[in-house]
Scaffold this motif. Structure first.
Motif, PDB file in Angstrom:
ATOM      1  N   TYR A 211      -8.134  62.010 -54.034  1.00  0.00           N
ATOM      2  CA  TYR A 211      -9.058  63.160 -54.083  1.00  0.00           C
ATOM      3  C   TYR A 211     -10.537  62.814 -53.905  1.00  0.00           C
ATOM      4  O   TYR A 211     -11.327  63.681 -53.545  1.00  0.00           O
ATOM      5  CB  TYR A 211      -8.909  63.894 -55.418  1.00  0.00           C
ATOM      6  N   GLN A 213     -12.727  61.080 -51.942  1.00  0.00           N
ATOM      7  CA  GLN A 213     -13.311  60.431 -50.771  1.00  0.00           C
ATOM      8  C   GLN A 213     -14.845  60.570 -50.826  1.00  0.00           C
ATOM      9  O   GLN A 213     -15.366  61.611 -51.257  1.00  0.00           O
ATOM     10  CB  GLN A 213     -12.804  61.075 -49.471  1.00  0.00           C
ATOM     11  N   GLU A 215     -16.973  61.285 -48.635  1.00  0.00           N
ATOM     12  CA  GLU A 215     -17.537  62.415 -47.864  1.00  0.00           C
ATOM     13  C   GLU A 215     -17.822  63.626 -48.761  1.00  0.00           C
ATOM     14  O   GLU A 215     -18.742  64.408 -48.499  1.00  0.00           O
ATOM     15  CB  GLU A 215     -16.582  62.856 -46.747  1.00  0.00           C
ATOM     16  N   HIS A 216     -17.017  63.778 -49.798  1.00  0.00           N
ATOM     17  CA  HIS A 216     -17.253  64.914 -50.703  1.00  0.00           C
ATOM     18  C   HIS A 216     -18.629  64.797 -51.365  1.00  0.00           C
ATOM     19  O   HIS A 216     -19.333  65.785 -51.542  1.00  0.00           O
ATOM     20  CB  HIS A 216     -16.181  64.948 -51.802  1.00  0.00           C
ATOM     21  N   ALA A 219     -21.588  65.433 -48.818  1.00  0.00           N
ATOM     22  CA  ALA A 219     -21.872  66.834 -48.476  1.00  0.00           C
ATOM     23  C   ALA A 219     -22.917  67.407 -49.429  1.00  0.00           C
ATOM     24  O   ALA A 219     -23.860  68.096 -49.004  1.00  0.00           O
ATOM     25  CB  ALA A 219     -20.584  67.655 -48.522  1.00  0.00           C
ATOM     26  N   LEU A 220     -22.794  67.103 -50.722  1.00  0.00           N
ATOM     27  CA  LEU A 220     -23.792  67.596 -51.686  1.00  0.00           C
ATOM     28  C   LEU A 220     -25.131  66.884 -51.468  1.00  0.00           C
ATOM     29  O   LEU A 220     -26.203  67.511 -51.523  1.00  0.00           O
ATOM     30  CB  LEU A 220     -23.305  67.378 -53.122  1.00  0.00           C
ATOM     31  N   TRP A 223     -26.872  68.395 -48.523  1.00  0.00           N
ATOM     32  CA  TRP A 223     -27.452  69.692 -48.897  1.00  0.00           C
ATOM     33  C   TRP A 223     -28.798  69.472 -49.609  1.00  0.00           C
ATOM     34  O   TRP A 223     -29.808  70.105 -49.279  1.00  0.00           O
ATOM     35  CB  TRP A 223     -26.474  70.455 -49.801  1.00  0.00           C
ATOM     36  N   VAL A 238     -20.740  64.841 -59.311  1.00  0.00           N
ATOM     37  CA  VAL A 238     -20.093  65.284 -58.068  1.00  0.00           C
ATOM     38  C   VAL A 238     -18.953  64.359 -57.660  1.00  0.00           C
ATOM     39  O   VAL A 238     -19.078  63.144 -57.699  1.00  0.00           O
ATOM     40  CB  VAL A 238     -21.137  65.424 -56.922  1.00  0.00           C
ATOM     41  N   SER A 239     -17.847  64.966 -57.280  1.00  0.00           N
ATOM     42  CA  SER A 239     -16.683  64.215 -56.784  1.00  0.00           C
ATOM     43  C   SER A 239     -15.677  65.194 -56.208  1.00  0.00           C
ATOM     44  O   SER A 239     -15.582  66.340 -56.660  1.00  0.00           O
ATOM     45  CB  SER A 239     -16.019  63.437 -57.921  1.00  0.00           C
ATOM     46  N   GLY A 240     -14.953  64.749 -55.185  1.00  0.00           N
ATOM     47  CA  GLY A 240     -13.799  65.498 -54.687  1.00  0.00           C
ATOM     48  C   GLY A 240     -14.039  66.971 -54.397  1.00  0.00           C
ATOM     49  O   GLY A 240     -13.177  67.799 -54.709  1.00  0.00           O
ATOM     50  N   GLY A 241     -15.196  67.306 -53.814  1.00  0.00           N
ATOM     51  CA  GLY A 241     -15.436  68.709 -53.475  1.00  0.00           C
ATOM     52  C   GLY A 241     -15.827  69.573 -54.657  1.00  0.00           C
ATOM     53  O   GLY A 241     -15.892  70.798 -54.543  1.00  0.00           O
ATOM     54  N   ARG A 242     -16.113  68.948 -55.780  1.00  0.00           N
ATOM     55  CA  ARG A 242     -16.569  69.694 -56.953  1.00  0.00           C
ATOM     56  C   ARG A 242     -17.884  69.089 -57.443  1.00  0.00           C
ATOM     57  O   ARG A 242     -18.071  67.876 -57.332  1.00  0.00           O
ATOM     58  CB  ARG A 242     -15.552  69.591 -58.098  1.00  0.00           C
TER      59      ARG A 242
END
Ligand code: NAD
Length: 332
Positions: A211, A213, A215-216, A219-220, A223, A238-242
């Motif tokens: 979960y 990676q 890249e997640h 992205a933050l 931004w 921040v981790s794993g799209g969260r």
């Protein structure tokens, strides 16, 4: 929403030969930033990790240059690479780091200081060298890499204290940066990199690999690095799209009738009681709360004191407001 692109922007990503930094550099370059890919010079005969990342970016039509200066000793030269190559500097992502686990009592002083210096000293040095150029940019962006390690972790006293120092530094830089358009934020990431190799539990390891990676996290970071993002003085786990905003909070104050050690021993339960925590945002705000708790009439006294007295910044005023005190001296 329009694609957030970085055309015309120049970024330095420290420690970006691998792991999270590599991922940040690729994402910014893919979106048009010219990127200085910084990492340590390779061992004799080995491939340069930074050069490999630059090659990857260029193969995909991006613009990047490798830089092999250490963030501890040669931050000025690193910044000079950006200026000499691209003529400007807009974004700093302080990411370079090392990790080592040894109990405080057994740690060698030189090794301990080295870990602290890579993270904190490196971040300070790069920010210091970059600051005039970020100010000139008009939309300077600093993203510093803290860690949940700052909350304390057995065997990680150097790492944890450096990460806590980065958290405090970022807040001060954010406040000083406001005047010159520089934002500063911190991240507390979790990602599957070689640094995460310290995870030994097979179930946790599998979850991290599946979960988390890099890249997640990037992205933050991208931004926060964008010129249209005005968020500042924040920290995000921040981790794993969260991601979650991290806040510091205080419990209600406890008062003793007499300031003696015995009185505090008697009040120790009260210090730990209650869940009515309030976020705190700055030194000024916390100090103002202490003053208001000590003396609810503080606002009128400050007003009487005149302009030569204690200056209230906006946060102090908000704090007085939230206590029902009118900073002009009238009571709400
Ligand atoms: N991976 C995680 O889960 C995690 C968790 C919390 C914080 N972090 C932080 O994220 C950052 C990146 O870590 P990672 O997991 O990608 O590790 P990593 O080891 O893959 O990458 C770190 C990079 O920094 C470089 N570096 C070390 N010292 C340097 C110096 N003096 N000058 C320039 N470069 C130097 C290394 O060569 C390496 O390429 C670090 O600051 C780390 O503390 C990572």
């Amino acid at each position: 929403m329009a694609l957030m692109d970085f055309a015309g922007r120049v970024a330095i990503v420290t420690g970006s030969g691998r792991g999270l930094g590599r991922s940040h550099a690729l994402m910014l370059a893919e979106r048009g930033a010219r990127v200085v890919v910084n990492d340590l010079a390779p061992e004799e005969g080995a491939e340069s990790a930074a050069a490999e990342v630059v090659g990857y970016i260029r193969d995909r039509g991006g613009i990047a240059i490798a830089d092999h200066h250490s963030v501890i000793e040669n931050a000025e030269a690193l910044v000079a690479t950006a200026i000499d190559s691209f003529g400007q500097l807009d974004i700093i992502i302080n990411n370079a780091g090392v990790v080592s686990s040894v109990n405080f009592a057994e740690a060698d002083r030189t090794d301990w200081n080295r870990v602290f210096d890579v993270h904190f000293g490196g971040t300070v040095s790069v920010c210091r060298a970059a600051w005039p150029y970020l100010a000139r940019s008009g939309a300077g962006r600093i993203i510093n890499t803290s860690s949940s390690g700052m909350l304390g972790n057995e065997g990680f006293s150097a790492y944890g204290s450096a990460k806590a120092a980065i958290f405090g530094l970022t807040r001060c830089l954010a406040m000083e940066g406001e005047r010159v358009g520089i934002t500063a934020n911190a991240i507390l990431p979790s990602a599957w990199t070689r640094m995460a190799d310290i995870v030994k539990d097979p179930v946790i390891l599998a979850a991290v690999q599946t979960y988390f990676q890099p890249e997640h996290v990037s992205a933050l970071v991208a931004w926060l690095a964008h010129q249209n993002t005005l968020v500042t003085n924040e920290a995000f786990q921040v981790s794993g799209g969260r991601a979650a905003r991290l806040t510091m909070a205080v419990h209600p104050t406890v008062k003793v009738e007499e300031s003696t050690p015995e009185a505090w021993a008697g009040q120790s339960q009260a210090l730990f009681a209650g869940a009515d925590v309030r976020p705190v945002t700055s030194t000024a705000e916390l100090f103002m709360r202490e003053l208001v708790a000590a003396d609810p009439d503080i606002a009128s006294k400050i007003a009487e004191y005149g302009s030569g007295g204690l200056e209230l910044n906006d946060l102090g005023r908000q704090t007085l407001d939230s206590h029902g005190v009118d900073p002009s001296g009238r009571h709400g």
